[in-house]
Design a protein around this motif. Structure first.
Motif, PDB file in Angstrom:
ATOM      1  N   ALA B 182       0.855  -1.201   0.000  1.00 45.78           N
ATOM      2  CA  ALA B 182       0.000   0.000   0.000  1.00 45.78           C
ATOM      3  C   ALA B 182       0.883   1.240   0.000  1.00 45.78           C
ATOM      4  CB  ALA B 182      -0.915  -0.010   1.215  1.00 45.78           C
ATOM      5  N   LEU B 183       0.318   2.348  -0.530  1.00 44.45           N
ATOM      6  CA  LEU B 183       1.132   3.540  -0.714  1.00 44.45           C
ATOM      7  C   LEU B 183       1.641   4.156   0.592  1.00 44.45           C
ATOM      8  CD1 LEU B 183      -0.579   5.573  -3.580  1.00 44.45           C
ATOM      9  CD2 LEU B 183       1.514   4.215  -3.642  1.00 44.45           C
ATOM     10  N   GLY B 184       0.858   4.032   1.684  1.00 44.51           N
ATOM     11  CA  GLY B 184       1.247   4.710   2.924  1.00 44.51           C
ATOM     12  C   GLY B 184       0.871   6.178   2.838  1.00 44.51           C
ATOM     13  N   GLY B 185       1.709   7.055   3.377  1.00 44.90           N
ATOM     14  CA  GLY B 185       1.385   8.489   3.374  1.00 44.90           C
ATOM     15  C   GLY B 185       2.346   9.263   2.490  1.00 44.90           C
ATOM     16  N   TYR B 186       2.050  10.564   2.333  1.00 45.47           N
ATOM     17  CA  TYR B 186       2.986  11.422   1.595  1.00 45.47           C
ATOM     18  C   TYR B 186       2.720  12.887   1.935  1.00 45.47           C
ATOM     19  CZ  TYR B 186       6.126  12.957  -2.091  1.00 45.47           C
ATOM     20  OH  TYR B 186       7.168  13.521  -2.768  1.00 45.47           O
TER      21      TYR B 186
END
Lengths: 163, 203
Positions: B182-186
């Motif tokens: 999963a992408l996670g945060g940014y």
């Protein structure tokens, strides 16, 4: 290395006040010297910026500009062949509403009075701020302007009588 | 006759003239840099993600800001954290601009820029320095970055460190994902992370 915690980025001072500083220098110096004096003023201000107290940046920049203009005058007085006309006199003849005779006489005033006149009438500063820029009291700023106006009036009237 | 009125009515004509702000800033910036009194130079750089704010010290690139934060706010924060001796100076950011242009055009896989790490310290800096070494088109997990920085179990702290990355894109924190993929945060928003990973052929 860092200035007072509230000091804004120096670029904001250039954006907000270089027009006023340039107008002041045009009233004080020959056209050919204005650009360099403006750069010198901003460079000196940048150098001193970490110690600046953050109050009234325009008056602070004008104080520095006045010192640069006086330095320039001193340098010129040692070079008597140089013109001492401020840009206002040299290049103003084609401008609407411009009074070359009057501003020619402003150019002949002592530097402090000339600075007071330019700050008061060209930049439209209050006497308190004229005083801040000239490193003197509000009352002294007022006196300088009144003294200058008296000199200018006398010169104008003398000229009229001669005609 | 009234001298004061004459002075007032003629003063603007006597002293007013357009001031070339850009020319003045550039000239002052050049001389200040030569004298060693320009602490921060900045430029706004156009990109497919919007206008980026690039800021450099004499040591190197120190901040790259996304357009979701006002430029004035970013500069004020840098004035407080580093120095208020800040001037706009496109010339000082030319190299960064060129390399970012090439990256977004798909012609550059690795940035070759001096970086100034002073806004990051300790574990955060350690995570970010290792992140800077992740190659184009590859990804790592938060746990791997924590381990690389010497604290294998600190994957949440690693995530926070990456979220505080002051030099995104160049320090490619977008290449760090959750362990399941999963992408996670940014920091710049997940859309931006997706766009960067797409550009690099990961997504």
């Amino acid at each position: 290395m860092s200035g007072p915690p509230t000091a804004p980025p120096f670029q904001t001072l250039i954006d907000a006040h270089s027009g006023a500083v340039a107008a002041f220098l045009r009233g004080m110096l020959p056209a050919a010297d204005v650009e360099d004096a403006l750069q010198e003023t901003m460079l000196a201000a940048l150098r001193a910026y970490p110690a600046f107290d953050g109050r009234n940046p325009r008056a602070w920049l004008l104080t520095i500009a006045r010192r640069k203009a006086i330095d320039e005058h001193r340098a010129r007085s040692r070079r008597p062949e140089a013109l001492t006309e401020p840009e206002a006199v040299a290049s103003g003849s084609d401008r609407g509403g411009y009074d070359a005779e009057l501003w020619g006489r402003v150019g002949a005033l002592p530097p402090k009075q000339r600075a007071a006149v330019v700050l008061r009438f060209a930049l439209d500063l209050r006497y308190r701020e004229v005083g801040e820029a000239l490193d003197c009291s509000e009352a002294a700023a007022r006196r300088n302007v009144h003294e200058a106006v008296r000199t200018l009036r006398a010169a104008t009237e003398a000229e009229k009588e001669e005609r | 006759m009234n001298i004061e009125n004459d002075l007032k009515s003629t003063a603007r004509a006597a002293t007013a003239a357009p001031t070339d702000l850009e020319g003045l800033s550039a000239a002052v910036g050049r001389r200040a840099a030569a004298d060693g009194i320009l602490d921060l130079a900045y430029a706004e750089i156009d990109s497919p993600l919007g206008t980026l704010l690039a800021v450099a010290t004499p040591q190197g690139l120190v901040h790259l800001g996304y357009p979701d934060r006002p430029v004035a706010d970013q500069l004020e924060l840098l004035a407080a954290r580093i120095s208020p001796r800040i001037l706009e100076s496109a010339r000082d950011l030319d190299r960064a601009r060129r390399q970012l242009d090439e990256y977004f055009a798909g012609r550059r896989r690795r940035f070759d820029l001096d970086l100034d790490w002073q806004l990051s310290a300790g574990f955060v800096r350690s995570v970010l320095e290792r992140t800077a070494a992740i190659p184009f088109g590859e990804t790592r997990t938060y746990g791997e970055m924590a381990a690389a920085a010497g604290s294998p179990r600190a994957f949440r702290a690693a995530g926070r460190a990456l979220g505080a990355n002051p030099i995104p894109i160049v320090v490619p924190c977008h290449r760090v994902l959750r362990s399941g993929g999963a992408l996670g945060g940014y920091g710049g928003g997940l859309d931006v992370k997706r766009e960067l990973l797409t550009l690099e052929g990961v997504l």
